[in-house]
Scaffold this active site. Structure first.
Site, short mmCIF file in Angstrom:
data_model
loop_
_atom_site.label_atom_id
_atom_site.label_comp_id
_atom_site.label_asym_id
_atom_site.label_seq_id
_atom_site.Cartn_x
_atom_site.Cartn_y
_atom_site.Cartn_z
N HIS A 40 0.85 -1.19 0.00
CA HIS A 40 0.00 0.00 0.00
C HIS A 40 0.89 1.24 0.00
O HIS A 40 1.85 1.32 0.76
CB HIS A 40 -0.90 -0.01 1.24
CG HIS A 40 -1.82 1.17 1.29
ND1 HIS A 40 -2.94 1.26 0.49
CD2 HIS A 40 -1.76 2.32 2.01
CE1 HIS A 40 -3.53 2.42 0.73
NE2 HIS A 40 -2.85 3.08 1.64
N ASP A 70 -6.83 -2.97 4.01
CA ASP A 70 -5.58 -2.30 4.42
C ASP A 70 -5.33 -2.35 5.93
O ASP A 70 -4.61 -1.49 6.47
CB ASP A 70 -5.55 -0.84 3.93
CG ASP A 70 -5.47 -0.75 2.42
OD1 ASP A 70 -4.98 -1.69 1.80
OD2 ASP A 70 -5.91 0.28 1.86
C1 GRF Z 1 1.55 0.66 -6.28
O1 GRF Z 1 1.66 2.02 -6.08
C2 GRF Z 1 1.09 -0.01 -5.03
O2 GRF Z 1 1.47 0.65 -3.87
C3 GRF Z 1 -0.41 0.00 -5.16
O3 GRF Z 1 -0.67 -0.10 -6.52
C4 GRF Z 1 0.45 0.32 -7.27
C5 GRF Z 1 0.83 -0.79 -8.17
O4 GRF Z 1 1.85 -0.44 -9.05
N1 GRF Z 1 -0.99 -1.05 -4.37
P1 GRF Z 1 2.46 -1.54 -10.00
O5 GRF Z 1 1.33 -2.08 -10.86
O6 GRF Z 1 3.05 -2.61 -9.13
O7 GRF Z 1 3.49 -0.85 -10.81
#
Ligand code: GRF
Length: 211
Positions: free
Chosen positions: A120, A156
C-alpha cells in the site's frame, strides 16, 4: 488465553501474483527471484484486466498468466471462489497483491489466511484505501511511504510486515510523491517475500516478528 502464532514456511515457495495494472511490483519480486534473493517460483500471474501491462510483462517472462473476466460471474464472491480454485490447482503458498484493484471478499481472504500480502502506498494505518498519496499531501504530513502487510478482511488493516518512509516535499504532486514511494516499494516488497519463505515471519496477534 493463548495467542495463536503463525510461522511462515521455510521452503521453495509457490507464488501467485494478482494485478490489474502496470505490474512494477510484480517485476521487482520476479527480478529478486531471478537474482536468487527469493527462494520461490511465480507459478501464476492473474488479472481482472485483459490488457494489464503486468500480464504482458509476465507472458514475456515466460510465466503462466490468466485473465479472469469478472463479468462472467454473478457476484464478487463467485469471482473470488473461481480465483481460489485456480490458486489451489496451482498449489500456491503465497498470494502477492501487486496493484490489484479489487477488494477481496472473505471467500478469498479466508481461503488464504496469513498467506496474502499487499503493498500500500502510504504508512498504514494512515491513509488506507484509494489515493493514499494525495491524501498524505492534502493532510500535510512530512513523511509518507509504503507498507507491506498481510491481507485481512478489513481493507488495508492486516498485520504489517515492513514499511519504508519518504519525505513529503512542499511542491509534491501525487505523481512526484508516487515516484519517490515506488522506489521504496520495489525494495520492501521483495524483502518481505524473501523473509516469508525463509520461514522467518511470525505473526502474533496483529504484530509481525522476524525470527
Ligand atoms: C503501487 O503504487 C502499489 O502501492 C499500489 O498499486 C500500485 C501498483 O503499481 N498497491 P504496479 O502495478 O506494481 O506498478
Amino acid at each position: 488465553m493463548t495467542e495463536e502464532v503463525f510461522r511462515s514456511p521455510k521452503k521453495r515457495g509457490r507464488i501467485a501474483v494478482l494485478l490489474s495494472g502496470r505490474g512494477s511490483n510484480f517485476m521487482s519480486i520476479h527480478h529478486a527471484i531471478r537474482e536468487g534473493r527469493i527462494d520461490a517460483d511465480v507459478v501464476l500471474v492473474l488479472s481482472n484486466k485483459p490488457d494489464a501491462p503486468g500480464l504482458t510483462a509476465a507472458r514475456e517472462r515466460g510465466l503462466e498468466t490468466l485473465f479472469l473476466d469478472p463479468k462472467l460471474y454473478a457476484n464478487r464472491e463467485d469471482y473470488d471462489q473461481a480465483i481460489v480454485e485456480r490458486l489451489r490447482q496451482k498449489d500456491v503458498d503465497l498470494v502477492c497483491l501487486a496493484g490489484y484493484m479489487r477488494i477481496l471478499t472473505p471467500v478469498l481472504c479466508r481461503a488464504f489466511v496469513n498467506r496474502i500480502l499487499n503493498i500500500h502506498p502510504a504508512l498504514l494505518p494512515s491513509f488506507p484505501g484509494l489515493h493514499g498519496r494525495q491524501k498524505a499531501i492534502d493532510w500535510g504530513v512530512r513523511f509518507s511511504g509504503c507498507t507491506v502487510h498481510f491481507v485481512a478482511e478489513e481493507v488495508d488493516m492486516g498485520p504489517i510486515v515492513l514499511q519504508a518512509a519518504v519525505p513529503v516535499l512542499q511542491d509534491d504532486t501525487e505523481d512526484t510523491l508516487a515516484a519517490r514511494i515506488l522506489v521504496e516499494e520495489h525494495k520492501i516488497y521483495p524483502e518481505a517475500v524473501r523473509l516469508f519463505f525463509e520461514g522467518r515471519i511470525e505473526i502474533r496477534g496483529r504484530r509481525v516478528f522476524f525470527v
